[in-house]
Design an enzyme around this catalytic site. Sequence first.
Site: not given
Length: 535
Positions: A182, A311
């Site tokens: 991320e 995810e």
Amino acid sequence: MSQRLLLLVLSLAAAGVLARTPEPARIVAADLAAPAGPMNRMHNFCVGAGRANEGLRADWQRQLRQVRADCGFRYLRFHGLFCDDMGVYQEDKQGRALYNWQYVDELFDFLLSIGMKPFVELGFMPGALASGPHTLFWYRANVTPPKDYAKWEAFVAAFVRHCTERYGADEVRSWYFEVWNEPNLTGFWMGTTGGKTYEEFLPTAQAEYYKLYATTARAVKSVDATYRVGGPATAGSGWIEETLAFCARERAPLDFVSTHEYATMSGYLDETGNAGTVLSPDRDAITRSVHAVRAKIDQSPFAAAELHYTEWSASYTPSDPIHDSYHSAAFILDKMKHNGAAAASMSYWTFTDIFEEAGPRLTPFHGGFGLLNYQDLPKPAYFAYRFLNRLGDTELKNADAESFVCTDARGGVQALVWDFTITHPGPSIINQEYYVQDLPAQAKGTVELRLAGLTRGSYTLKATKVGYRANDVQAAYRDLGSPAQLTRAQVATLREQTAGRPEITERVEIGTDGRFARALPLRENDVWFVELVRE
């Protein structure tokens, strides 16, 4: 019957006044002679875990064995492989690198011993190699770039070379190497911007990430050009077009694209586990993003690249009771059905509540990400994956939008049927207040399973339900008064109430017509797993 009475009965019947057998609310029909093709197993390709060091714990390993056996997960992805608590990197007084793979070996050896593989997230930054002091989470993950990119490249290459020497090139060719996590969020990637605003952060952080990506990919490929490397592992399906363009322009390798998505109305990072969240009212949340990203890849020079959502879940915070709620099972199944083949994997975040980004949690049920809680108690979400894993290898054609019907090599049939209803009222209440309540499910009529093409003979029918107060550990825990700590007796009580036993077990005779029909009551967000097993 008199003629007058007969005429009255006929007229009432024609008018619909007399009672009729009600039609089922839904019909799920399939024929063993009409296969749709192999069952798509992307749902159990990969599952998530918190961080690497947690994988050295006995309770974590015990739970992973269980979900591997019951749910069939094949890869495991986690943060923190290079964090200081894994002891991978130091420097001597002359600044020369010292590598240490002992903890990594212990973790990877365990994964391989139970038939799983690592989906390797390359991060975070070892302290001795970091360019700054900025850290994230209770376990202090360093999120700054390397102080020396040449040392980082040599470190990554040494790690990949060690894996090759220990496990063999053929094995490592089956792994995936994902660069960072991320980087489009300020918390996970500082870039070179220090404490600037997000708007100022974005362009320079992105450029810095692509420098990291290219360097890391080069290091991986230097050991074996066939090893798979990818990214950008972004939050909210971000930076996809930019990553595709960068790799095409710079000729950087991109064997797969990875990103993340959560079904909340806003936000992506909850470092302390205290954020309030609201489930998206959009039934196509997550699904729409998956298909959109796939379309972007298909239109790029990397059309052959796999798409991995490394995810995903209903919520991005480890303190959201929707994760514990019966609503999650149908939510998961809806996404697995409608994502289809757009993604090669959807890695549920996570398999266990043993997850310490915000530090150890204080209660046995706290809205943690896991399919299992600390005491190995299965949440409704767990059963969604267990049922998917028990579907046969051949999917049958089936027009119903909320079901799978499959058959196995022995001619048995498995049907997984659910209702997906968003009951959350919207922004007027956060998940943390809504999903802790007792939320009885409203009736949705009946669903009838109709099968054709069965071989004549005896079968055992088993039907297992998950829903409100059916394998519903959150409700059972609430009934105990939601104790802050569980006694052994309370754990035993909860385990008994979530054992996943069939509600229906019967012997069924299939005649020469090869047909079977059975109606089942259905409520909001109920899940039924029905098996016909040949005797």
